[in-house]
Design a protein around this motif. Structure first.
Motif, PDB file in Angstrom:
ATOM      1  N   VAL A 484       0.564  -1.284   0.136  1.00 17.82           N
ATOM      2  CA  VAL A 484       0.044  -0.056  -0.021  1.00 17.82           C
ATOM      3  C   VAL A 484       0.820   1.261  -0.104  1.00 17.82           C
ATOM      4  CG1 VAL A 484      -1.950  -1.101   1.267  1.00 17.82           C
ATOM      5  CG2 VAL A 484      -0.269   0.041   2.530  1.00 17.82           C
ATOM      6  N   ASN A 499       3.499  -4.474   8.022  1.00 23.10           N
ATOM      7  CA  ASN A 499       2.215  -4.386   7.583  1.00 23.10           C
ATOM      8  C   ASN A 499       1.475  -3.138   8.042  1.00 23.10           C
ATOM      9  OD1 ASN A 499       1.088  -5.359   9.953  1.00 23.10           O
ATOM     10  ND2 ASN A 499       1.665  -7.459   9.211  1.00 23.10           N
ATOM     11  N   GLU A 500       0.148  -3.009   7.989  1.00 22.49           N
ATOM     12  CA  GLU A 500      -0.659  -1.753   8.552  1.00 22.49           C
ATOM     13  C   GLU A 500      -0.883  -1.769  10.194  1.00 22.49           C
ATOM     14  OE1 GLU A 500      -3.226   0.258   5.039  1.00 22.49           O
ATOM     15  OE2 GLU A 500      -3.793  -1.822   5.649  1.00 22.49           O
ATOM     16  N   GLU A 501      -0.671  -3.271  10.513  1.00 22.53           N
ATOM     17  CA  GLU A 501      -1.087  -3.407  12.169  1.00 22.53           C
ATOM     18  C   GLU A 501       0.317  -2.884  13.187  1.00 22.53           C
ATOM     19  OE1 GLU A 501      -3.388  -7.661  12.873  1.00 22.53           O
ATOM     20  OE2 GLU A 501      -1.460  -7.816  12.078  1.00 22.53           O
ATOM     21  N   HIS A 505       3.985   2.502  11.026  1.00 20.68           N
ATOM     22  CA  HIS A 505       3.937   1.804   9.647  1.00 20.68           C
ATOM     23  C   HIS A 505       3.965   3.017   8.539  1.00 20.68           C
ATOM     24  CE1 HIS A 505      -0.524   2.201  10.770  1.00 20.68           C
ATOM     25  NE2 HIS A 505      -0.504   2.554   9.497  1.00 20.68           N
ATOM     26  N   GLU A 506       4.671   4.006   8.681  1.00 21.10           N
ATOM     27  CA  GLU A 506       4.975   4.886   7.565  1.00 21.10           C
ATOM     28  C   GLU A 506       6.291   4.705   6.883  1.00 21.10           C
ATOM     29  OE1 GLU A 506       5.142   5.835  10.789  1.00 21.10           O
ATOM     30  OE2 GLU A 506       2.838   6.287  11.284  1.00 21.10           O
ATOM     31  N   VAL A 528       4.903  -0.958   3.052  1.00 14.54           N
ATOM     32  CA  VAL A 528       4.000  -1.174   4.101  1.00 14.54           C
ATOM     33  C   VAL A 528       2.991  -1.990   3.246  1.00 14.54           C
ATOM     34  CG1 VAL A 528       2.152  -0.238   5.569  1.00 14.54           C
ATOM     35  CG2 VAL A 528       4.181   0.891   5.313  1.00 14.54           C
ATOM     36  N   ALA A 530      -0.809  -4.274   3.199  1.00 15.83           N
ATOM     37  CA  ALA A 530      -2.008  -4.254   3.463  1.00 15.83           C
ATOM     38  C   ALA A 530      -2.187  -5.189   4.769  1.00 15.83           C
ATOM     39  CB  ALA A 530      -3.149  -4.693   2.472  1.00 15.83           C
ATOM     40  N   ARG A 531      -2.826  -5.051   5.714  1.00 19.92           N
ATOM     41  CA  ARG A 531      -3.170  -5.887   6.862  1.00 19.92           C
ATOM     42  C   ARG A 531      -3.732  -7.167   6.427  1.00 19.92           C
ATOM     43  NH1 ARG A 531      -6.791  -3.367  11.921  1.00 19.92           N
ATOM     44  NH2 ARG A 531      -5.091  -2.173  11.615  1.00 19.92           N
TER      45      ARG A 531
END
Length: 716
Positions: A484, A499-501, A505-506, A528, A530-531
């Motif tokens: 993403v 990942n986004e978790e 996560h920048e 990064v 996707a979750r």
């Protein structure tokens, strides 16, 4: 004394509650004893270094300080790559006594020396194990711990569902019994009994039922516990060494006390409702149910419905991934089931009319507008309490079957679809020690299992499973990750893909982590992901995974290359199991894992047995109170067959009402899961277990019709 006298005369009407509570106590006793068998792993003797009084084991945990309230605490996690016992320490141990090794492995050694001297020498460089703790160095220790987690999860879920269904069935049976005894309780009020005395009468009956049922359930559960343990071992859920302990008292105590509390909790609401019955009810003759939805029940029903829907919406908005976890989707349906059951009297009449027409056409009940169809429709709509009591256990069974197995199949299907979308590989090679090779005409990406640890918000040490990449360019060519932000091709020895978790996560942010061997590292986020369903872990280079062994090769066949020749080269040179990508996905991402399916089938089996008990008890009680009504039908010219068809039609209609309501509950839960999958950018596809739902409804129909016809046969 009045409670005991009532028990002697009304034991048939209380038999359903007694069997339900007794079965629940038996199940909880058996599960408690089986759980104690798993928890008794601490007494297992060692096998690897059994002849050595002391075992020195390399450091295998990461300990980090985190905040706990105003102070701090130390939190430990298992390392992905434990440290070996270093050679210098082994030389020092040999000066103390004989040192035993296990081939070339150096993760642990046995020492024939006094433990005090060994501890003094080792210090904090390694762990010193004595007694039964030496089992921690056995290769099976990790498998045993994982199996124990599975046993606790399965039995905990099944025990929770058992307690819920026990209270539900007992409350439904007691409530319907009170409705049938309105005239009797009205006579007691006319004779001078106070509302408190009426409540104590019913609670006394419930206490007696609870004591008798709990005692018998404990005996029955003790007999069933060995069979349950064998079934768990044969099903691969429990480790093979599980045996029933001889001195575990807590399962008996918990099950017995829970049984008594379940009986009292189930009768509590009915007793308060009975206390509000006035003396004028002794003169009541009408068969049409009135006052079926008092204000308190409406408040509870709509309140629970608001809580269930609000909780679902809140989790979708804040943490949709939580809806995909087994603990959540195994317990959340219970709130919605209770809400719909509380509102069932309001929903019965609107459902009866649209359902009765197709049922009359399908069953041998004559025309929908005929006498039989008319009686079925009007009796079911007039006797709301009876229809709702018949529908309640079917509602629970169908809702749990659709929600549990439907959600499990939906989540595993999403995981499989997600894994298919994330690879371009034609072949996948797996094994404990796969050799990374070059193959003409193909791109080979070698990766290894590892982990990274991160301290989030300063209060928790979180482990994230990861893959260690050997060749970033080859990996980027073979993998198709759900990126993403950023670019996976920028991964190097000073960076990480998250990942986004993750809390941070920048792309470009620096994160402080601990690697799989416990080393601290500061890495920059370059991409990064996707979750997804939770399988999108972190990615690091192999330089940040010291000790990780290559266990997977993803192979993409180039244009013009012969796939058969590439496959033959892989089989000859890699030393691992070579499968096509589709075969590997089928093997590693099954529709539903056998252990999960076994656990849910145990839960559904319990719910189905309870449904049968509740249906039989409710319909036998209802038919016993309809003797005058059924005889009036015979006197009006109806044959016995026509009367039995009416009673059977009412039972079928009640089961269908419950199936529709249960299907609605399951539909809401599955819709929530589908929305959660969409929120985490995972493939969405709802899997409804139609076959299992049909079997559950069919079993309920057989029990309901059989009990209704058997009860009516004796009174016609």
């Amino acid at each position: 004394m009045l409670s005991l006298s009532s028990l002697r005369t009304r034991w048939v009407s209380l038999l359903g509650s007694l069997v339900a509570v007794g079965l629940g106590v038996a199940v909880m006793t058996a599960m408690g004893l089986a759980l104690s068998a798993g928890l008794d792993a601490s007494g297992r003797p060692p096998t690897r270094f059994a002849s050595s009084p002391v075992v020195v084991m390399g450091r295998d945990t990461l300990t980090v300080e985190v905040r706990r309230g105003p102070g701090t605490a130390l939190v430990s996690k298992k390392l992905a790559h434990p440290h070996p016992v270093d050679s210098e320490l082994i030389r020092g141990l040999r000066e103390l006594g004989r040192v035993r090794t296990d081939g070339t492995a150096r993760d642990a050694v046995g020492v024939d020396a006094p433990v005090v001297a060994v501890r003094r020498l080792v210090g904090d460089r390694a762990r010193v194990l004595t007694g039964d703790d030496r089992h921690q160095s056995d290769p099976s220790a990790a498998r045993d711990a994982e199996a124990l987690i599975g046993v606790v999860s399965l039995l905990g879920t099944a025990g929770g569902v058992t307690a819920f269904v026990s209270v539900f069935v007992t409350a439904s049976t007691f409530a319907f019994g009170v409705a049938l005894r309105r005239r009797e309780l009205g006579l007691l009020r006319m004779a001078g009994a106070t509302p408190g005395q009426v409540r104590r009468l019913l609670l006394g009956e419930a206490l007696a039922v609870g004591l008798v049922a709990s005692a018998s359930g404990c005996v029955l559960g003790a007999r069933g516990a060995p069979r349950l343990v064998r079934a768990l071992v044969d099903g691969g859920v429990a480790p093979s060494w599980s045996v029933l302990p001889g001195s575990a008292d807590w399962p008996w105590q918990v099950a017995f006390c829970t049984g008594v509390l379940v009986a009292l909790a189930g009768a509590w609401a009915a007793s308060w409702r009975a206390g509000r019955i006035g003396p004028v009810e002794a003169l009541r003759e009408a068969s049409v149910d009135t006052g079926v939805m008092p204000r308190s029940r409406r408040v509870v029903g709509f309140g629970l419905l608001a809580v269930a829907v609000g909780l679902l919406a809140w989790m979708l908005g804040t943490d949709p991934a939580a809806l995909l976890k087994r603990k959540t989707y195994a317990t959340q349906p219970m709130v919605l089931v209770t809400a719909v059951a509380a509102l069932a009297p309001v929903l019965v009449r609107p459902l009866v009319r649209p359902l009765v027409r197709p049922l009359v056409r399908l069953l041998p009940l004559g025309r929908p507008s005929g006498a039989t169809g008319l009686l079925v429709r009007e009796n079911a709509a007039a006797a709301v309490r009876r229809t709702a009591a018949v529908a309640a256990p079917v509602l629970v069974t169908v809702a749990l079957a659709g929600s549990l197995l439907g959600t499990a199949a939906t989540v595993t299907g999403a995981k499989a679809a997600e894994a298919r979308e994330q690879t371009r590989a034609r072949f996948v090679v797996t094994g404990d020690d796969v050799r990374a090779v070059r193959v003409a005409g193909a791109t080979v990406s070698a990766t290894a299992s590892t982990a990274v640890f991160v301290r989030e918000e300063g209060t928790a040490l979180v482990r994230s499973d990861a893959r260690a990449v050997s060749d970033v360019a080859a990996f980027a060519s073979v993998a198709r990750l759900p990126v993403v932000a950023g670019d996976v091709r920028d991964l190097d020895d000073r960076s990480i893909v998250v990942n986004e978790e993750w809390e941070r996560h920048e792309v470009g942010a620096w994160v402080q982590v601990w690697l799989g061997d416990g080393r601290a590292a500061r890495l920059r986020v370059v991409a990064v992901l996707a979750r997804g369903t939770g399988d999108s872990g972190a990615y690091v280079t192999s330089a940040n995974a010291v000790g990780a062994v290559v266990d997977r090769l993803d192979v993409r066949v180039g244009r013009g290359a012969d796939p058969a020749a590439v496959g033959a080269d892989l089989r000859a040179s890699t030393g691992g199991t070579v499968r096509s990508a589709s075969a590997w996905l089928a093997a590693t991402h099954p529709r539903t894992g056998p252990q999960t399916r076994l656990g849910f089938l145990v839960v559904l089996g319990i719910a189905l047995v309870y449904a049968g008990i509740s249906l039989a008890a409710t319909l036998l009680m209802a038919t016993s109170a309809r003797g005058a009504e059924l005889r009036s039908l015979r006197m009006a010219g109806a044959t016995r067959g026509q009367v039995l068809r009416v009673v059977a039609g009412e039972a079928v209609l009640g089961v269908c009402v419950g199936a529709v309501l249960g299907g609605a509950v399951a539909g809401v839960n599955l819709a929530g899961v589908a929305a959660a999958l969409a929120r985490v950018s995972a493939p969405v596809g709802v899997d409804v277990p139609w076959g299992l739902l049909s079997e559950c409804v069919g079993a309920c129909l057989v029990v309901a019709v059989g009990a209704a016809v058997a009860g009516a046969w004796r009174r016609t």
